[in-house]
Design an enzyme around this catalytic site. Structure first.
Site, PDB file in Angstrom:
ATOM      1  N   ASP A   2      11.657   1.665   0.621  1.00  0.00           N
ATOM      2  CA  ASP A   2      10.906   0.764   1.484  1.00  0.00           C
ATOM      3  C   ASP A   2      11.721   0.362   2.712  1.00  0.00           C
ATOM      4  OD1 ASP A   2       8.723  -0.659   2.234  1.00  0.00           O
ATOM      5  OD2 ASP A   2       9.138  -2.391   0.974  1.00  0.00           O
ATOM      6  N   ASN A   4      11.303   1.886   6.035  1.00  0.00           N
ATOM      7  CA  ASN A   4      11.438   2.860   7.133  1.00  0.00           C
ATOM      8  C   ASN A   4      10.776   2.350   8.416  1.00  0.00           C
ATOM      9  OD1 ASN A   4      12.623   4.590   5.346  1.00  0.00           O
ATOM     10  ND2 ASN A   4      10.821   5.875   5.047  1.00  0.00           N
ATOM     11  N   ARG A   6       9.919  -0.789   9.322  1.00  0.00           N
ATOM     12  CA  ARG A   6      10.562  -1.967   9.922  1.00  0.00           C
ATOM     13  C   ARG A   6      11.898  -1.594  10.571  1.00  0.00           C
ATOM     14  NH1 ARG A   6      10.571  -5.401   4.821  1.00  0.00           N
ATOM     15  NH2 ARG A   6       9.939  -3.396   3.938  1.00  0.00           N
ATOM     16  N   HIS A  19      10.536   7.356   9.238  1.00  0.00           N
ATOM     17  CA  HIS A  19      10.396   8.209   8.048  1.00  0.00           C
ATOM     18  C   HIS A  19      11.374   9.389   8.098  1.00  0.00           C
ATOM     19  CE1 HIS A  19       7.187   5.731   6.706  1.00  0.00           C
ATOM     20  NE2 HIS A  19       6.308   6.112   7.606  1.00  0.00           N
ATOM     21  N   ASN A  50      -1.232   4.098  -0.250  1.00  0.00           N
ATOM     22  CA  ASN A  50      -0.790   4.486   1.105  1.00  0.00           C
ATOM     23  C   ASN A  50      -1.818   5.360   1.839  1.00  0.00           C
ATOM     24  OD1 ASN A  50       2.750   4.741   0.235  1.00  0.00           O
ATOM     25  ND2 ASN A  50       1.646   3.029   1.153  1.00  0.00           N
ATOM     26  N   TRP A  51      -2.807   5.909   1.108  1.00  0.00           N
ATOM     27  CA  TRP A  51      -3.869   6.669   1.801  1.00  0.00           C
ATOM     28  C   TRP A  51      -4.612   5.767   2.788  1.00  0.00           C
ATOM     29  CZ3 TRP A  51      -3.557  11.684   1.558  1.00  0.00           C
ATOM     30  CH2 TRP A  51      -3.218  12.355   0.384  1.00  0.00           C
TER      31      TRP A  51
HETATM   32  C1  FPP Z   1       8.121   3.324   2.913  1.00  0.00           C
HETATM   33  O1  FPP Z   1       8.454   2.721   4.139  1.00  0.00           O
HETATM   34  C2  FPP Z   1       8.323   4.773   2.972  1.00  0.00           C
HETATM   35  C3  FPP Z   1       7.337   5.704   2.997  1.00  0.00           C
HETATM   36  C4  FPP Z   1       5.897   5.369   2.940  1.00  0.00           C
HETATM   37  C5  FPP Z   1       7.628   7.162   3.087  1.00  0.00           C
HETATM   38  C6  FPP Z   1       9.002   7.579   2.655  1.00  0.00           C
HETATM   39  C7  FPP Z   1       9.129   9.050   2.677  1.00  0.00           C
HETATM   40  C8  FPP Z   1      10.245   9.728   2.996  1.00  0.00           C
HETATM   41  C9  FPP Z   1      11.513   9.049   3.355  1.00  0.00           C
HETATM   42  C10 FPP Z   1      10.248  11.218   2.929  1.00  0.00           C
HETATM   43  C11 FPP Z   1      10.893  11.656   1.641  1.00  0.00           C
HETATM   44  C12 FPP Z   1      10.478  13.000   1.251  1.00  0.00           C
HETATM   45  C13 FPP Z   1      11.008  13.711   0.236  1.00  0.00           C
HETATM   46  C14 FPP Z   1      10.422  15.021  -0.119  1.00  0.00           C
HETATM   47  C15 FPP Z   1      12.187  13.229  -0.534  1.00  0.00           C
HETATM   48  P1  FPP Z   1       7.363   1.840   4.899  1.00  0.00           P
HETATM   49  O2  FPP Z   1       6.657   2.696   5.883  1.00  0.00           O
HETATM   50  O3  FPP Z   1       6.494   1.174   3.894  1.00  0.00           O
HETATM   51  O4  FPP Z   1       8.278   0.812   5.629  1.00  0.00           O
HETATM   52  P2  FPP Z   1       7.850  -0.661   6.089  1.00  0.00           P
HETATM   53  O5  FPP Z   1       7.607  -1.465   4.832  1.00  0.00           O
HETATM   54  O6  FPP Z   1       9.058  -1.123   6.822  1.00  0.00           O
HETATM   55  O7  FPP Z   1       6.646  -0.525   6.952  1.00  0.00           O
END
Ligand code: FPP
Length: 224
Positions: A2, A4, A6, A19, A50-51
């Protein structure tokens, strides 16, 4: 994984760039987990909820997963890592589904660590599908665990989760492995996922080892 989005916003970057940074962290943490002797590592990449995110972000994530799986397969093979995907597959783009099957078969002999990437995963939906598969029969805890593994294409019947590390400062499970986490130790860290590194993983594991797990027993029973 969690934080990415932010992390990216705080650095003036797009969520997609967040990401991408998250993927680099995932790569480092997988290698660190192998070195640390972790048996199974599960990365929560995409929940069934997440969809509901904006379609552009969902499309970008599906592309990223496919690229990541293709890119990581060889590295997993070299490191003895078995890579499998946990979750529903019928709603994934067919190109991604195909890549998942290829990568799973390529890395099937990996025995140093089992890496599970949860994609289109929902613990509650999995429990509903497992309950439907019971067809009214009584099942044991172990039997239900096996049913859960089957409905989500898990390569091995899921074991008890020992430790959940959630980055990004939130303190919740967000529909992650709810059955398997019955006695999991929980660790919530403030760092955003792209900032989490091998040293943080080592600290998390040291914290886990210092905990006193009782599984419902009285302290003196555990001591003996
Ligand atoms: C959550 O951060 C993260 C995700 C929804 C995607 C994470 C996916 C990857 C890092 C790719 C990994 C792939 C493989 C095959 C290992 P968020 O977007 O919910 O962050 P936020 O809460 O800050 O908005």
């Amino acid at each position: 994984m969690d934080g990415n989005g932010r992390w990216a916003t705080a650095h003036g970057l797009s969520r997609s760039a967040g990401h991408e940074a998250g993927l680099r962290t995932a790569r480092d943490i997988v290698e660190a987990a192998v070195r640390e002797g972790v048996g199974t590592l599960t990365l929560y990449a995409f929940s069934s909820d997440n969809w509901k995110r904006p379609s552009a972000e969902v499309t970008a994530l599906m592309r990223l997963f496919r690229r990541a799986l293709i890119g990581e397969a060889k590295r997993c093979l070299q490191n003895g890592v078995r890579l499998t995907i946990l979750g529903r597959r019928d709603r994934l783009p067919s190109s991604l589904r195909h890549t998942v099957e290829q990568v799973e078969s390529l890395t099937a002999s990996g025995s140093r660590m089992h890496l599970r990437v949860a994609v289109d995963y929902s613990a509650r939906d999995a429990m509903l599908r497992a309950a439907a598969a019971m067809r009214g029969e009584n099942v044991t805890r172990d039997g239900f665990t096996e049913l859960l593994a089957r409905v989500d294409h898990d390569a091995m019947p899921a074991r008890e989760v020992d430790l959940v590390v959630r980055t990004g400062g939130e303190q919740r499970l967000s529909d992650f492995l709810l059955w398997e986490c019955a006695y999991a130790e929980l660790l919530f860290v403030q760092k955003m996922w792209p900032e989490f590194d091998a040293e943080d993983l080592a600290e998390a594991l040291a914290d886990f080892r210092s905990r006193n797990r009782r599984f419902g027993l009285a302290p003196e029973q555990v001591a003996s």
